[in-house]
Design an enzyme around this catalytic site. Sequence first.
Site, PDB file in Angstrom:
ATOM      1  N   PRO A  60       0.791  -1.242   0.000  1.00  0.00           N
ATOM      2  CG  PRO A  60       0.084  -0.885   2.203  1.00  0.00           C
ATOM      3  CD  PRO A  60       0.850  -1.853   1.337  1.00  0.00           C
ATOM      4  N   GLY A  61       2.143   1.242  -0.008  1.00  0.00           N
ATOM      5  CA  GLY A  61       2.948   2.444  -0.150  1.00  0.00           C
ATOM      6  C   GLY A  61       3.842   2.760   1.025  1.00  0.00           C
ATOM      7  CD1 TRP A 106       8.585  -1.104   2.687  1.00  0.00           C
ATOM      8  CD2 TRP A 106      10.149  -1.717   1.220  1.00  0.00           C
ATOM      9  NE1 TRP A 106       9.166  -2.230   3.188  1.00  0.00           N
ATOM     10  CE2 TRP A 106      10.145  -2.632   2.300  1.00  0.00           C
ATOM     11  CE3 TRP A 106      11.029  -1.918   0.175  1.00  0.00           C
ATOM     12  CZ2 TRP A 106      11.013  -3.720   2.359  1.00  0.00           C
ATOM     13  CZ3 TRP A 106      11.898  -3.005   0.225  1.00  0.00           C
ATOM     14  CH2 TRP A 106      11.893  -3.891   1.304  1.00  0.00           C
ATOM     15  CG  ASP A 112       3.085  -8.770 -14.503  1.00  0.00           C
ATOM     16  OD1 ASP A 112       4.063  -8.571 -13.747  1.00  0.00           O
ATOM     17  OD2 ASP A 112       2.809  -9.871 -15.006  1.00  0.00           O
ATOM     18  CG  PHE A 113       7.736  -6.378 -12.587  1.00  0.00           C
ATOM     19  CD1 PHE A 113       8.980  -6.876 -12.957  1.00  0.00           C
ATOM     20  CD2 PHE A 113       6.998  -7.110 -11.671  1.00  0.00           C
ATOM     21  CE1 PHE A 113       9.460  -8.052 -12.441  1.00  0.00           C
ATOM     22  CE2 PHE A 113       7.473  -8.287 -11.156  1.00  0.00           C
ATOM     23  CZ  PHE A 113       8.710  -8.775 -11.536  1.00  0.00           C
ATOM     24  CE  LYS A 138       8.728 -10.581   1.144  1.00  0.00           C
ATOM     25  NZ  LYS A 138       7.448 -10.186   1.766  1.00  0.00           N
TER      26      LYS A 138
END
Length: 640
Positions: free
Chosen positions: A439-440, A442, A476-477, A594
């Site tokens: 949700p923002g 980082w 999607d990256f 991660k």
Amino acid sequence: MLANRANRLVLKRLVHLNTSNIIKPICSYRSLASSSKSKTQFTKKPPISEFSIDEILEHFILKKKTIEGKENKDKNTIKVEKVNTKIDRFSSEVIIKEKNKKNNNIEDEDEFGIEEMIAKNNNNNNNPNNNNNNNNTKKVPTFNRFSTEVIVKSNNNNINEFENEEITKNNLNKKAPKFNRSSSGVVINTTSNDNNNDKNNNEFENEEIMLNSGKTNKKASKMDRYSSEVIIKEKNNEEILVNNNNNNNNNTTTTTNNNNNNKASKMERYSSEVIIKEKKDNNNDIEKDDIEKDEIIVNIMNGFEDKDESAVEFLKRHRIEHQVPKSTIYLKEKTMEEDEMVRKRLSVNRDNINFSNNKNRKQIFTKKNHQNGAGILPKGLANNIVKNDWMKRQMTDPYVAMAQKNDLISRAAYKIINIDEQIQLFKPGQIVVDLGAAPGGWSKYIQERVTNRGLVISVDTSSNFQLDKDCFIHGDFTLTETQNKIFELTKFKSLNDLKLYKHSLIHSDSKIQNLIENGGANGNGSGNGDLQKQPIDNMFKQKSACYVDVVVSDMAPSYSGLQQVDHSRLIDLQRLALFFAFKTLKKGGTFVCKVSRGGEEKKFFKLLESNFISVKSMKPGASRSESTEIYYIGKNYIGK
């Protein structure tokens, strides 16, 4: 010779008397030896001539008397065996002796036997149903397991009302419940002593004894795991006083107490002391209870906003009927206060956070402030209120409380904060791509670190992004479409340029409009005409795309619950993020991702080592101890 002949004549006469039972002990030397004092005198068989006629006659007379006595006793025992009963698990020898003494007019040597027989004769005379009593004596129950000595003595004290009733009831108890494991002596002694008191005491005791003997004996309930001695003493000493006081003050309370005694069912596991004390408190301290109820109702009303009369009446009825304890009210007040605090914290505009002052940022994000913190609720209170395990963990997590206090979007922001404090990832003016940004948490911290001279591009498949969406790409990256959008945003190189571009689309600049209308910067219309043909946004599009400084990835796939499957899926996802970083990172760039422990992370770590000069693995302090997640940081990207 003459002596031997005389002995033989005597023996012949004895044979004619049909006393064959007497001949054996007289003729046998063993019986004579047993009657004498010393047995060593008859080691050899003595001759008959050594005994005189007088000695033989004396033995004969003694044996005859003993046999007559035995016959009389056998007659008596035969009469008694017809009526013999299992009275108290004791032998009937005492009763038989007392009958013999009574028939022979012998003085009383044993008080117990005579008194018991008199008591039984009196009961048989007083009761009209003698036949029923005789039939019941054949099946006398094993009631007391103790002697009836105390019962008989108490009968002689002229207390006929209670004891005669109890004796008849005991005789009529055919099923013989195992009521008291204590002796009946205690029961009767206490009742006999109390019967010498006032009439009020006698009335209460007779009612209570009728209840105990009439009802509880039939059901044979497991009434007391304690001895009846304690119960009777406490009832006689304390409960009688309470009932006497209540009889003088309120006549209604006595009826309620009697009804409660009828329902004396679940009395076990508690001693009678607690029951009697509670009765005293309920009867004597009524005013104190009413005051406490009013105070509790006021405390409940303090937690509500609406204080209508209907609510007050409802709470009063609720308190009187259900008797809510103080502990639950305290918990309700606390939970309402905590809910209000959480609502206030959640209602704060999260965009209005400023870390412009460097000192304030260090005070908020240093290790000392968030290492040993407390959660929103204490653990004990959370365990009583919250049922969901996840909610318990969130409410007791110190990082959740710190995130709400510092107006951060999520506790996950402290993970990147811990990494940045140790490695110093971010600098002002950098371009950063945040994969899996929603949700923002980082993105908000990184944007504050790179300042407005830098830019953070947030990418996620979820639209739940709680910051300004000018720098957010929903997609999607791995797709080329989203990658092209990312490269277009990198042309602005800073957040200030991006805001200026957005502002120009809404409110066009007057100078630019004049250039378009006049056809050139000189206003003669002799310009090159590029501004006339191209729209305003082409001024920014002419800039070339650039590579980014840092790529961070806190992405995770939807978990299946199978640890090995989730581990392999997470490694595959971070491998795709690494390939994206190879396309977008500049030389000397940084990559953060991660992963989880499970075996495959070692191969991924070697892949990072082959493309970055320095690679580190790290578990932030904000990461939970039960989680297997770790973070890999690759610095100084080698490039192609």
